[in-house]
Scaffold this motif. Structure first.
Motif: not given
Length: 147
Positions: A69-70, A72-75, A100, A102-103, A106, A128
């Protein structure tokens, strides 16, 4: 008891206590349960945890959901791909976990060739599940995250 009930695989993290317990279980007690390792990764160290799991007898490895998750959030979806590649280069199935959804989306969009996903399924009150902040609970004098 697990093996007698038909359980043949467990998911365990990678740390010295886990290794001590599973090694003793396999070597001294003749246990046959397979180990799927939950690995952590850092942006500047993708493979240390994975290498430990490989060396310690894991049958498959996935990257921890919080890490996924982290990243993905950080690109850093590309770094998750590198983790999976390293696992697979060492002859094991490689997976990704997520809290999440969304992970997962992505990783799919990026075309990561992982062998499996681990996705938590939780109540709507889980951190989440939506745009709500994570809550802290006081349990027995200890502060714990509600998850």
């Amino acid at each position: 008891m697990c093996e007698e009930s038909g359980i043949n695989t467990t998911i365990l993290r990678i740390d010295n206590d886990t290794h001590r317990i599973i090694k003793r279980y396999w070597n001294e007690w003749g246990g046959q349960i397979q180990w799927i390792a939950q690995a952590k990764a850092e942006v500047d160290d993708l493979t240390s945890d994975i290498s430990k799991a490989i060396d310690r007898g894991a049958k498959a490895i996935f990257i921890h959901g919080g890490v996924g998750d982290e990243f993905v959030k950080e690109g850093h979806v590309d770094l998750l791909a590198k983790c999976v590649e390293f696992i697979k280069q060492n002859g094991l199935p490689g997976g990704l976990a997520a809290h999440d959804i969304n992970t997962v989306k992505a990783c799919e969009k990026a075309g990561i060739e992982n062998d499996f996903y681990m996705k938590t399924i939780n109540s709507k009150s889980y951190w989440s599940a939506g745009p709500m902040p994570r809550k802290r609970q006081r349990l027995g004098g200890n502060t714990r995250r509600n998850h």
